[in-house]
Design a protein around this motif. Structure first.
Motif, short mmCIF file in Angstrom:
data_model
loop_
_atom_site.label_atom_id
_atom_site.label_comp_id
_atom_site.label_asym_id
_atom_site.label_seq_id
_atom_site.Cartn_x
_atom_site.Cartn_y
_atom_site.Cartn_z
N LYS A 22 -4.98 4.92 0.64
CA LYS A 22 -3.92 3.64 0.55
C LYS A 22 -2.88 4.06 1.64
O LYS A 22 -2.42 2.85 2.42
N THR A 23 -2.59 5.37 2.02
CA THR A 23 -1.51 5.53 3.12
C THR A 23 -2.24 5.16 4.38
O THR A 23 -1.45 4.57 5.26
N ASN A 82 2.37 6.12 -10.61
CA ASN A 82 1.46 5.94 -9.86
C ASN A 82 0.69 7.45 -9.51
O ASN A 82 -0.29 7.79 -9.23
N SER A 83 2.01 8.34 -9.24
CA SER A 83 1.56 9.89 -8.73
C SER A 83 0.82 10.61 -9.87
O SER A 83 -0.08 11.43 -9.32
N VAL A 140 -1.52 9.13 -11.68
CA VAL A 140 -2.69 8.23 -11.83
C VAL A 140 -3.41 8.54 -10.90
O VAL A 140 -4.89 8.75 -10.87
N GLU A 141 -3.04 8.57 -9.45
CA GLU A 141 -3.87 8.51 -8.30
C GLU A 141 -4.58 9.94 -7.88
O GLU A 141 -3.87 10.85 -8.10
N VAL A 142 -5.70 10.04 -7.36
CA VAL A 142 -6.17 10.98 -7.05
C VAL A 142 -5.63 11.08 -5.59
O VAL A 142 -5.45 10.18 -4.92
N ASP A 143 -5.66 12.37 -5.02
CA ASP A 143 -5.31 12.65 -3.64
C ASP A 143 -6.07 11.93 -2.57
O ASP A 143 -5.44 11.33 -1.66
N SER A 144 -7.40 11.72 -2.85
CA SER A 144 -8.11 10.66 -1.79
C SER A 144 -7.77 9.46 -1.95
O SER A 144 -7.60 8.70 -0.88
N GLN A 145 -7.37 8.93 -2.91
CA GLN A 145 -7.00 7.41 -3.12
C GLN A 145 -5.48 7.22 -2.49
O GLN A 145 -5.49 6.22 -1.86
N ARG A 146 -4.87 8.06 -2.66
CA ARG A 146 -3.64 8.24 -1.96
C ARG A 146 -3.56 8.32 -0.54
O ARG A 146 -2.82 7.36 0.31
N CYS A 155 0.82 -1.18 -0.13
CA CYS A 155 -0.04 -0.09 0.18
C CYS A 155 0.85 1.42 0.05
O CYS A 155 0.66 2.31 -0.59
#
Length: 67
Positions: free
Chosen positions: A44-45, A32-33, A35-41, A19
């Motif tokens: 995952k964090t 990945n940075s 493609v990913e939206v801030d909320s998804q990141r 993750c």
């Protein structure tokens, strides 16, 4: 019970690593940075930190010798 803690701890640490992006190849984190939206990141964090903390605690409980 010790084996259960050990296996669950290792699985938690592995999930945390995936993750948080600890086991990716060279270009993967940069890709990945974009493609990913801030909320998804953020999700995952959060999952990575929680599973890592639980995995670490269970792993330590499994490694501590009991009499």
């Amino acid at each position: 019970m010790t084996m259960f803690f050990f296996v669950t701890g290792v699985i938690g640490i592995l999930i945390s690593g995936f993750c948080l992006g600890a086991w990716t190849d060279r270009g993967r984190p940069r890709d990945n940075s974009w493609v990913e939206v801030d909320s998804q990141r953020a999700i995952k964090t959060k999952i990575g930190l929680i599973s890592g903390a639980i995995g670490l605690v269970l792993f330590v409980l499994a490694v501590i010798p009991t009499n």
